[in-house]
Motif scaffolding. Structure first.
Motif, PDB file in Angstrom:
ATOM      1  N   TYR A  47      10.579  -3.780  -0.217  1.00  0.00           N
ATOM      2  CA  TYR A  47      10.310  -4.978  -1.030  1.00  0.00           C
ATOM      3  C   TYR A  47      11.371  -6.047  -0.778  1.00  0.00           C
ATOM      4  CZ  TYR A  47       7.639  -1.231  -3.097  1.00  0.00           C
ATOM      5  OH  TYR A  47       6.798  -0.168  -3.256  1.00  0.00           O
ATOM      6  N   LYS A  87       0.861  -1.194   0.000  1.00  0.00           N
ATOM      7  CA  LYS A  87       0.000   0.000   0.000  1.00  0.00           C
ATOM      8  C   LYS A  87       0.891   1.234   0.000  1.00  0.00           C
ATOM      9  CE  LYS A  87      -3.327  -2.950   0.970  1.00  0.00           C
ATOM     10  NZ  LYS A  87      -4.309  -3.343  -0.002  1.00  0.00           N
ATOM     11  N   ASP A 100       6.595   2.462  -7.608  1.00  0.00           N
ATOM     12  CA  ASP A 100       7.502   3.598  -7.442  1.00  0.00           C
ATOM     13  C   ASP A 100       7.932   4.229  -8.764  1.00  0.00           C
ATOM     14  OD1 ASP A 100       8.336   3.528  -4.286  1.00  0.00           O
ATOM     15  OD2 ASP A 100       7.791   1.582  -5.083  1.00  0.00           O
ATOM     16  N   ARG A 118       1.081  -5.630  -6.192  1.00  0.00           N
ATOM     17  CA  ARG A 118       1.774  -4.346  -6.309  1.00  0.00           C
ATOM     18  C   ARG A 118       3.205  -4.554  -5.814  1.00  0.00           C
ATOM     19  NH1 ARG A 118      -2.135  -0.374  -7.279  1.00  0.00           N
ATOM     20  NH2 ARG A 118      -4.203  -0.869  -6.489  1.00  0.00           N
TER      21      ARG A 118
HETATM   22  P1  AMP Z   1      -5.159  -1.378  -2.893  1.00  0.00           P
HETATM   23  O1  AMP Z   1      -4.150  -2.315  -3.471  1.00  0.00           O
HETATM   24  O2  AMP Z   1      -6.385  -1.241  -3.739  1.00  0.00           O
HETATM   25  O3  AMP Z   1      -5.473  -1.684  -1.470  1.00  0.00           O
HETATM   26  O4  AMP Z   1      -4.518   0.097  -2.906  1.00  0.00           O
HETATM   27  C1  AMP Z   1      -3.253   0.359  -2.444  1.00  0.00           C
HETATM   28  C2  AMP Z   1      -2.897   1.771  -2.810  1.00  0.00           C
HETATM   29  O5  AMP Z   1      -1.559   2.020  -2.403  1.00  0.00           O
HETATM   30  C3  AMP Z   1      -2.954   2.044  -4.307  1.00  0.00           C
HETATM   31  O6  AMP Z   1      -3.637   3.226  -4.552  1.00  0.00           O
HETATM   32  C4  AMP Z   1      -1.502   2.165  -4.691  1.00  0.00           C
HETATM   33  O7  AMP Z   1      -1.301   2.989  -5.813  1.00  0.00           O
HETATM   34  C5  AMP Z   1      -0.885   2.712  -3.420  1.00  0.00           C
HETATM   35  N1  AMP Z   1       0.566   2.448  -3.382  1.00  0.00           N
HETATM   36  C6  AMP Z   1       1.191   1.266  -3.420  1.00  0.00           C
HETATM   37  N2  AMP Z   1       2.528   1.423  -3.425  1.00  0.00           N
HETATM   38  C7  AMP Z   1       2.770   2.757  -3.409  1.00  0.00           C
HETATM   39  C8  AMP Z   1       3.936   3.561  -3.412  1.00  0.00           C
HETATM   40  N3  AMP Z   1       5.161   3.041  -3.443  1.00  0.00           N
HETATM   41  N4  AMP Z   1       3.791   4.897  -3.358  1.00  0.00           N
HETATM   42  C9  AMP Z   1       2.549   5.449  -3.323  1.00  0.00           C
HETATM   43  N5  AMP Z   1       1.424   4.755  -3.329  1.00  0.00           N
HETATM   44  C10 AMP Z   1       1.503   3.416  -3.372  1.00  0.00           C
END
Ligand code: AMP
Ligand code: MG
Length: 303
Positions: free
Chosen positions: A120, A105, A140, A135
């Motif tokens: 990671y 997240k 990034d 993700r």
């Molecule tokens: P979800 O997977 O739907 O629970 O959403 C997770 C959120 O965290 C998404 O909006 C991603 O874009 C955000 N997210 C994940 N990694 C990063 C990161 N490195 N920087 C900023 N936002 C992130």
């Protein structure tokens, strides 16, 4: 199993410039699919998923026994493209002790205070395991490229092209390092159309059991659709390599996406050519002695 030739069309050729418009989101609309007919494809997709699941379980056991490699599966996509469902369906037959899923997240303050790969690295799979990143460090160079203000302290306010190129380079070097150390890296971009995303969002809004899945932030990100597609195209172009390839998976039909991912993962692990560890003569003697002891004791043990 799906023919390698069919899979080939979803691989991003290393060094090629990706134009996502040239990759289908609904594979059932393609000419080759229409020859087969949608019902046949759906049935076939379910068979492939079923068969791959069974094979994946056996293959993971071999991965664990041989203890020489690990597997890292990376899933990236726009919201509602089906990452969660694909992970659930593809991995559902695998021994839970054999895989680890991490969902990333927004980074915490502590995470932002480190290099961007730090969080990671801490979650990489150990030998014998399949690690899944729902993700990953690709965020990034994706969400953060669309919103550079989220870069965190110590980073440029207006990052230029060079900044992103250096991140791609870091990622490529990192994946090279992983691969040299026995990690098979496979990366999946679940390619969903803007129309299908809208349909899935509406489904979430219309179905009380899916309300929890809807986030207002998802709509805000949808407004940036074009910027995201551009960021994906740049990232996929820069980071698809022979040792860590990207697959652009048509994701408008969930059953197509799941079957493709299941097949690609299973085939790639099988292609490692792993073997159960050889039993040494000394170990064989120990096994024989154990058998003899159990057999001679059996009458006492059971009474
Ligand atoms: P979800 O997977 O739907 O629970 O959403 C997770 C959120 O965290 C998404 O909006 C991603 O874009 C955000 N997210 C994940 N990694 C990063 C990161 N490195 N920087 C900023 N936002 C992130
Ligand atoms: Mg979400």
């Amino acid at each position: 199993m799906i023919k390698p030739k069919l899979i080939q069309q979803f691989v991003v050729e290393p060094g090629s410039a990706v134009n996502l418009k040239q990759y289908v989101t609904d594979w059932t609309e393609t000419e080759e699919a229409q020859e087969l007919g949608k019902d046949v494809i759906k049935e076939r997709a379910h068979e492939v998923l079923e068969e791959s699941r069974k094979q994946l379980d056996a293959t993971q056991e071999l991965l664990y026994a041989s203890d020489t490699h690990s597997v890292l599966l990376i899933f990236q996509a726009m919201d509602a493209a089906g990452k969660d469902g694909t992970i659930r369906h593809v991995m559902s037959g695998v021994n839970p002790q054999g895989c680890q899923v991490f969902s990333f997240k927004k980074p915490s303050a502590e995470e932002l205070d480190h290099n961007f790969l730090w969080r990671y690295m801490k979650s990489l799979p150990e030998r014998g395991r399949i690690g899944i990143f729902n993700r990953s460090y690709y965020e990034d160079v994706l969400v953060v490229k669309v919103h550079p203000e989220w870069l965190g302290p110590g980073q440029p306010a207006n990052p230029d092209d060079k900044f992103w190129e250096q991140r791609y380079e870091d990622i490529n070097n990192f994946e090279k390092h992983l691969s040299r150390n026995g990690t098979l890296v496979l990366k999946f971009f679940l390619h969903v159309s803007k129309g299908e995303q809208k349909r899935r969002f509406l489904e979430r809004l219309n179905n009380p059991e899916k309300h929890w899945k809807f986030s207002e932030a998802d709509l805000a990100e949808r407004e940036h659709w074009k910027d995201y597609q551009k960021a994906f195209e740049a990232a996929l172009s820069a980071t698809s390599t022979k040792r860590a390839p990207w697959y652009v998976i048509p994701a408008d039909r969930k059953y197509v996406a799941r079957a493709l991912v299941a097949d690609i993962v299973t085939t790639a692990i099988q292609d490692l050519g792993l073997e159960f560890p050889e039993v040494t003569p000394a170990k064989m003697a120990v096994l024989e002695a154990a058998r003899a002891r159990l057999e001679s004791n059996s009458n006492h043990a059971e009474t």
